[in-house]
Scaffold this motif. Sequence first.
Motif: not given
Length: 330
Positions: A306-330
Amino acid sequence: MYSTSEMAKKLSVSTQSLRNWDKSGKLVASRTPTNRMFYSHDQYLEASGKAKYKKTGSDVDAVSGKVVLITGGTGSLGHALSKRICGHAKKVIIFSRCELKQANMKQKFANQTNMRYLIGDIRDRERLSTALKGVDVCIHAACMKRVETCTYNPLEAIKSNIIGSTNVLEACIENKVRKTLLVSSDKACSSATLYGGTKFVAEQVFINGNNYATRDCLFTATRYGNVFASNGSVRQLFENQAKEGKVKVTHKDMTRFFMSMDDAVDLNLFALNNTIGGEIFIPKLKATTIMSFAETFAPGIPVEIIGLRGYEKIHEDLISDTEMLYTVDC
């Protein structure tokens, strides 16, 4: 935050050593407007060599013997959290707007004598202040969460998701609530919709809200994707559409993150057990294509794109590239 003397005591060193470390750059202190030195808890953990996050004891340790309030508590997550913690918490308070949903929940948990139900709206700062008196832990799950509804009613989404979250934070500081957790969404990451934008701002309000609180009040957040059994989930949507003979998908290549309700409860309790204030706890999840999901829960049913709704993304992200710089694996 720790003063120079508090930090020295925790590290078992002299205050003069801390001053020397500050000058040499080994452990640089922050300073107040009056030039007083102070240190963050992160600096203490780094200097002491202690792990930030360590899963120890029971998953309900953070709520055992505590008074817990859940905003939006009549939702799917509120039901699942209540089921998990009501046998351990001193009291579980459900704070929500809908009388009918509260009545239904009362029937479901009729045998639980330590559950209370308060009608209220997170937009009402005064009501929140009253409801949070004597509360030890607040789980903030109330929000407007449907993308299309938030887009069509932008000001209402802002009132609930941003101003409402700010009201929760301020009321928790006022009542010295020990731990407050915001339940966020993967749509807050690199947000492309109004809903995602409001959840991003709510995250920032919470993790930076620690600047307004003492160490007696900790604010943190969790961020994750779709939950299988939640009300209004895509699984429910596909199963209902299958009964009508056709499943509607917005884009054939679309992917989303999915997790079980038990995993969602586990993540939120892990966050409460391990928070030191200012984090966003994010699970490690694999993305699944919507087409695969449709084939699993509506097998053999024709699919309509039926097509995308508004600005809906095809692929979601959990962590952005910028946030990866401050991410800790726990």
